[in-house]
Design an enzyme around this catalytic site. Structure first.
Site, PDB file in Angstrom:
ATOM      1  N   HIS A 135       0.829  -1.210   0.000  1.00  0.00           N
ATOM      2  CA  HIS A 135       0.000   0.000   0.000  1.00  0.00           C
ATOM      3  C   HIS A 135       0.863   1.259   0.000  1.00  0.00           C
ATOM      4  O   HIS A 135       2.063   1.221   0.304  1.00  0.00           O
ATOM      5  CB  HIS A 135      -0.925   0.010   1.225  1.00  0.00           C
ATOM      6  CG  HIS A 135      -0.168   0.014   2.524  1.00  0.00           C
ATOM      7  ND1 HIS A 135       0.411   1.153   3.044  1.00  0.00           N
ATOM      8  CD2 HIS A 135       0.097  -0.978   3.394  1.00  0.00           C
ATOM      9  CE1 HIS A 135       1.006   0.869   4.181  1.00  0.00           C
ATOM     10  NE2 HIS A 135       0.838  -0.421   4.423  1.00  0.00           N
ATOM     11  N   GLU A 143      -1.604  -7.211   7.256  1.00  0.00           N
ATOM     12  CA  GLU A 143      -0.289  -7.102   7.885  1.00  0.00           C
ATOM     13  C   GLU A 143      -0.221  -7.997   9.122  1.00  0.00           C
ATOM     14  O   GLU A 143      -1.247  -8.417   9.679  1.00  0.00           O
ATOM     15  CB  GLU A 143      -0.018  -5.633   8.265  1.00  0.00           C
ATOM     16  CG  GLU A 143       1.316  -5.352   8.934  1.00  0.00           C
ATOM     17  CD  GLU A 143       2.503  -5.702   8.058  1.00  0.00           C
ATOM     18  OE1 GLU A 143       2.844  -6.907   8.009  1.00  0.00           O
ATOM     19  OE2 GLU A 143       3.091  -4.792   7.438  1.00  0.00           O
TER      20      GLU A 143
END
Length: 217
Positions: free
Chosen positions: A14, A89
């Site tokens: 990202h 994550e």
């Protein structure tokens, strides 16, 4: 189970968030992208993916990854998109929202650093737990890709996820597997039996995304 399956997997991280700039552990906190700081990297990623055509797209369900995908404009009409929690994550538990100086004197944090991420974070995950959910996702790719005709796949995810995928496919040390925001890796993968007769993903090549300016053909 499918054998001799060939897949091109592109995994990108990202874009930049405020917590990236502040060097805070984000983990699974749903932190949005930071503008205008994120724009340069996102536009470079968009340009790098402009001529690509993916058969399927997977994205972490956290907002910063969905925003990155929208900016990259890689989700062309008719391409199936799956929001995939297994691409989140690492869960940093008690460390989330904190910076190094707030943690450096804590014995459990020092032990975690010394273990190269293998110890479980208090209230969070270990590297092995992250690998387990990535293994499950890759296993599902091996099952689903042949039936769906998916040979080129995009995954929009997080730095820790790409680090673990690089450790798996490129046999890198933990500290060598990082990628910058809005960048990633491209792997040519083959799903086949190894010497022990076990089916697994094997990597035939790896390269940076966007491609490095000085990279050789």
């Amino acid at each position: 189970m499918a054998t001799d399956l060939t897949v091109e997997l592109v995994a990108v991280r990202h874009g930049i968030t405020a917590w990236n700039i502040e060097r805070r552990y984000q983990g699974q906190q749903d932190i949005p992208l930071l503008f205008p700081e994120a724009e340069e990297g996102l536009l470079a990623l968009r340009e790098a993916l402009a001529e690509e055509r993916f058969d399927a797209i997977y994205s972490s369900d956290l907002n910063r990854c969905q925003q990155t995908l929208a900016w990259a404009q890689a989700a062309k009409s008719g391409v199936p998109l799956t929001l995939e929690p297994r691409l989140r994550e690492l869960d940093f538990g008690e460390y989330e929202g904190k910076v190094y100086d707030e943690l450096k004197d804590l014995p459990h944090y020092r032990a975690w650093i010394d273990s190269v991420g293998e110890l479980q974070i208090p209230g969070g995950e270990s590297a092995a737990q992250l690998r387990a959910r990535l293994d499950a996702w890759l296993h599902d790719l091996a099952l689903n890709a042949p039936a769906s005709g998916h040979s080129k796949i995009l995954a929009v995810t997080h730095g820790g996820v790409i680090r673990e995928l690089r450790r798996r496919f490129e046999t890198l040390h933990f500290w060598d597997g990082s990628v910058l925001q809005a960048q990633g890796r491209r792997w040519q993968l083959i799903y086949q039996k190894n010497a022990q007769g076990k089916e697994e993903w094997q990597c035939s090549s790896s390269s940076a995304v966007p491609a490095l300016v000085n990279a050789t053909p």
